[in-house]
Design an enzyme around this catalytic site. Structure first.
Site, PDB file in Angstrom:
ATOM      1  N   HIS A  22       0.835  -1.202   0.000  1.00  0.00           N
ATOM      2  CA  HIS A  22       0.000   0.000   0.000  1.00  0.00           C
ATOM      3  C   HIS A  22       0.876   1.261   0.000  1.00  0.00           C
ATOM      4  CE1 HIS A  22      -3.960  -1.955   1.153  1.00  0.00           C
ATOM      5  NE2 HIS A  22      -3.089  -2.937   1.246  1.00  0.00           N
TER       6      HIS A  22
ATOM      7  N   ASP B 176      -6.415   5.372   3.024  1.00  0.00           N
ATOM      8  CA  ASP B 176      -6.497   3.967   2.635  1.00  0.00           C
ATOM      9  C   ASP B 176      -7.699   3.304   3.299  1.00  0.00           C
ATOM     10  OD1 ASP B 176      -5.709   1.548   1.462  1.00  0.00           O
ATOM     11  OD2 ASP B 176      -3.616   1.769   2.077  1.00  0.00           O
TER      12      ASP B 176
END
Length: 463
Positions: free
Chosen positions: A28, A126
């Site tokens: 990520h 996120d």
């Protein structure tokens, strides 16, 4: 293949300040940082990147030293069961990854303080921290949920319609009918997707975090483009009531820097003819069972081609001992001189770009597929979990890029013959679609247009 992105808009209104807050996993962190590097290069864009201290050196390396991109360090509070000093999923086991979500939730006061003091125009957050949107709203800061996964993953797994389906064997209502996934997925994949609804330590499940973040955000952002995933982008937009959906393009990574480890593998690879080597690797956090790894190695052996295989193992295990469990009897002697097996980090991009590497067996991680295509490799896809299964369907069955290794529908098992046959099919193919997509990813003007259009979208969101 031309970009269908909107024409570049008016780029005035002063500097755009973007804050970025990814989950504590390098799968990520890296796409966030790669995107940060690209948007600051547009000009009049500044990025503040939030992460834990131990991740900063790698983040700065990806950011490339631009003074327009800075890192603000978050202090992770103590969480019972989480090892002291663990700042990413690379340092913990599966349960530790869940505990990192608790640690991130506890950083909310720090994030609120940074938002109030720095007043960015937009924050990209996120899946793990949907509360960011609620923290940003009173300050007039726009919040956008940035998914590092393909749009097909969002469309199949986390749209609101999926709550009505009840399980993951079937596609949600309204799912694009032209998709190879429209008729559903095999039992072993559906069983794996059940993780989306699993709860750990009393926390919200992944589906609930994603849904909450999507609902609260001012826009959704995906690491894709209409050329790759147009129908899925349209479906997601419809599912969220027309909420703005921005795309960054595929975020082709910058060329890697040369390191000392390159010499070892470059020397070994240089002993083979051009495009003759099969490189097999599955990312730093995707693991094959011992039995599956053994079948993979036997399959690569039976191709009669030279190969380099990288196998990694969960945190806390003895990697060398685990590797030895995977090695078939007599394997080393049989493949001596043409086969190598390694555990640990390697500079994947440089290996893929070596003249002798012609085929890339991988887990269908989005970044790995793009890296393989950019390097000009034929792709063989062996997805092992969640998003990877959907990526494999998108690339191999829809975009006609790569060859999937055949699997048993009940449990996903594959044999050495399946590996051998998939490699043979990939190598024998004409590579036409791979070449077409490589040209698209390597078209600098097209990729820069994606980034400029994305920045324009953020400016429009800012208002």
């Amino acid at each position: 293949m031309a970009s269908t992105g909107a024409a570049a808009g008016v780029r005035d209104g002063g500097e755009l300040h973007v804050m970025m807050f990814p989950f504590l996993a390098f799968g990520h962190i890296s796409p966030f940082a790669q995107l940060a590097r690209k948007i600051v290069a547009v000009g009049d864009v500044r990025v503040t990147f939030l992460s834990a201290a131990a991740n900063v050196p790698r983040i700065k390396a990806i950011l490339g030293g631009s003074p327009a991109a800075t890192v603000a360090v978050l202090r992770l509070p103590h969480v019972p069961g989480l090892p002291e000093g663990a700042h990413s999923t690379a340092e913990v086991d599966a349960d530790g990854a869940e505990l990192l979500k608790i640690a991130l939730d506890a950083t909310r006061p720090q994030v609120e303080t940074l938002l109030a003091s720095l007043r960015p125009d937009v924050i990209l957050f996120d899946f793990a921290t949907p509360w960011v949107a609620d923290a940003a709203r009173p300050l007039g800061v726009k919040a956008a949920h940035f998914s590092v996964f393909s749009a097909v993953c969002e469309a199949y797994l986390t749209v609101p319609a999926h709550r009505l389906v009840g399980d993951f064997a079937s596609a949600p209502e309204g799912f694009p009918p032209s998709s190879p996934l429209a008729t559903g997925v095999p039992a072993y994949q559906s069983a794996d997707f059940a993780y989306m609804y699993a709860t750990f330590h009393g926390m919200p499940c992944v589906y609930d975090r994603v849904e909450a973040g999507n609902a609260a955000s001012d826009a959704l952002v995906f690491k894709t483009c209409a050329e790759m995933e147009g129908p899925y982008i349209e479906y997601i937009t419809a599912q969220h009531g027309g909420k703005p959906v921005l795309v960054t393009g595929p975020i082709v990574p910058e060329p890697p820097q040369v390191t000392g480890d390159d010499d070892r593998w470059s020397t070994w690879l240089s002993t083979f003819p051009d495009n003759s080597v099969v490189y097999a690797a599955f990312g730093s956090e995707t693991y094959l069972s011992s039995a599956a790894a053994t079948e993979l190695l036997l399959g690569l052996e039976s191709t009669k081609l030279p190969f380099l295989t990288v196998l990694n193992f969960p945190k806390g295990t003895d990697a060398e001992a685990e590797l030895n469990k995977c090695m078939p009897p007599g394997f080393d002697e049989r493949v001596k001189g043409r086969g190598a097996v390694h555990t640990g980090w390697v500079q994947q991009q440089r290996i893929l770009q070596h003249r002798s590497v012609g085929c890339f067996v991988n887990h269908a991680g989005l970044s790995s597929v793009v890296e393989g295509l950019v390097a000009g490799c034929r792709l063989v896809l062996l997805p092992m979990k969640t998003d990877q299964f959907l990526n494999a369907a998108l690339f191999a069955r829809e975009l006609r890029v790569g060859t999937e290794i055949a699997r048993r529908s009940v449990d996903g098992w594959f044999s050495r013959e399946d590996v051998r046959d998939a490699v043979a099919a990939a190598v024998a193919g004409d590579g036409g679609e791979e070449s077409r997509w490589r040209e698209f990813f390597m078209d600098d003007a097209v990729q820069k247009t994606f980034v400029r259009d994305f920045v324009d979208g953020l400016r429009k969101l800012k208002g």
